[in-house]
Scaffold this active site. Structure first.
Site, PDB file in Angstrom:
ATOM      1  NE  ARG A 138      15.411  -6.963   7.500  1.00 36.36           N
ATOM      2  CZ  ARG A 138      16.321  -6.220   6.840  1.00 36.36           C
ATOM      3  NH1 ARG A 138      15.966  -5.077   6.286  1.00 36.36           N
ATOM      4  NH2 ARG A 138      17.564  -6.623   6.747  1.00 36.36           N
ATOM      5  CE1 TYR A 163       6.364  -4.972   6.281  1.00 32.66           C
ATOM      6  CE2 TYR A 163       5.131  -3.749   7.934  1.00 32.66           C
ATOM      7  CZ  TYR A 163       5.904  -3.775   6.780  1.00 32.66           C
ATOM      8  OH  TYR A 163       6.203  -2.606   6.133  1.00 32.66           O
ATOM      9  NE  ARG A 223       8.896   6.685   1.042  1.00 32.85           N
ATOM     10  CZ  ARG A 223       9.617   7.778   0.778  1.00 32.85           C
ATOM     11  NH1 ARG A 223      10.906   7.787   1.066  1.00 32.85           N
ATOM     12  NH2 ARG A 223       9.048   8.839   0.248  1.00 32.85           N
ATOM     13  CG  ASP A 235      14.141  -1.425   4.548  1.00 32.91           C
ATOM     14  OD1 ASP A 235      13.856  -0.259   4.217  1.00 32.91           O
ATOM     15  OD2 ASP A 235      14.349  -1.773   5.729  1.00 32.91           O
TER      16      ASP A 235
END
Length: 288
Positions: free
Chosen positions: A214, A128, A68, A70
């Site tokens: 992040r 990522y 999921r 953001d």
């Protein structure tokens, strides 16, 4: 009272419709979405896809996703699955969905998979990339929705800091708390690649907790800018709750680029492994 005719044929139950599981490969620009997960009254990737698929297939669709994302986070290699009793021609469905979906989300692949395939629990690794630029004029206009501008940095110090967090650790300092969710993860890759002004961080793990990537980027950027040391980043692994000293990097620089899965014969085993709650032996135990 109704009469019973013993010679009448017995009523037969209608056979249950055959259900097939399909894997979707998905790409989206997360700028104008409030994240992946469906939320009432908000524009989300899941909501958009389920609504459009439901119209085309003429039945409700519920997606299970690998990760999921953001609000504002992008995806080039997101994976989801759904079950349907409708007859599906994968090639035709991709073309039809291109007409139904808005420009900022696309289904790039559709194929049937075994019932044991689970986009979330079968995954063995997620990849990522976080995209930065040190150009004095900032991100190129054509890349401004997916690249974050930053000051010149000490790349070698950032690489040294990134190496300190590789492996199996409790990443509580880097994660926003979710009740009942573990923060133990195996970080398998954290690599910085420079190409001119472009500076990309490639981050891979078996799974990630909320805002972990992040936060890792924000912590290491602080080292690159000379505000922190690699030892400070390593020390964050000793903390058991979210650290207020870690700055979370902006969402729009992050993109999910790939998800890895095991061979079909290993899917069931992987599903069971993923559902197990992991722990780390306390230091000073078991030969440490």
């Amino acid at each position: 009272m109704s009469e019973y005719d013993p010679g009448a044929p017995e009523p037969r139950d209608e056979p249950a419709p055959q259900v097939t599981r399909f894997r979707l490969d998905i790409s989206y620009d997360g700028t104008d979405f409030t994240g992946w997960a469906r939320q009432p009254g908000l524009r989300t990737v899941q909501g958009q896809l389920e609504e459009s698929l439901g119209k085309v297939l003429r039945e409700p669709v519920q997606l299970t996703v690998a990760g999921r994302t953001d609000a504002g986070v992008h995806a080039e290699g997101q994976v989801a699955h759904f079950d349907t009793s409708a007859e599906v021609d994968a090639d035709k469905l991709i073309h039809r969905m291109a007409k139904f979906l808005p420009r900022d989300v696309r289904i790039t692949g559709i194929r049937p998979v075994p019932d044991e395939f689970d986009a979330r629990f079968s995954a063995i690794r997620r990849h990522y990339v976080y995209r930065l630029t040190t150009a004095p004029y900032g991100p190129d206009p054509l890349a401004a929705r997916s690249v974050v501008g930053c000051r010149p940095v000490d790349l070698e110090a950032m690489r040294a800091a990134s190496r300190t967090v590789l492996g199996l650790h409790d990443f509580a300092a880097f994660c926003r708390r979710r009740e009942g969710a573990t923060t133990i993860r195996e970080l398998q890759r954290y690599e910085w690649v420079r190409d001119g002004h472009r500076l990309d961080a490639y981050v891979s793990a078996d799974a990630f907790c909320w805002s972990m990537v992040r936060s890792l980027v924000g912590a290491v950027l602080a080292v690159g800018e000379g505000r922190r040391t690699p030892e400070w980043v390593a020390g964050l692994l000793e903390e058991r709750q979210r650290s207020s000293s870690v700055t979370v990097a902006p969402a729009h620089g992050l993109s999910l680029i790939a998800v890895d899965y095991p061979p079909e014969s290993d899917l069931a085993v992987r599903n069971a492994q993923t559902r197990e709650v992991r722990s780390i032996a306390p230091r000073g135990c078991c030969g440490d």
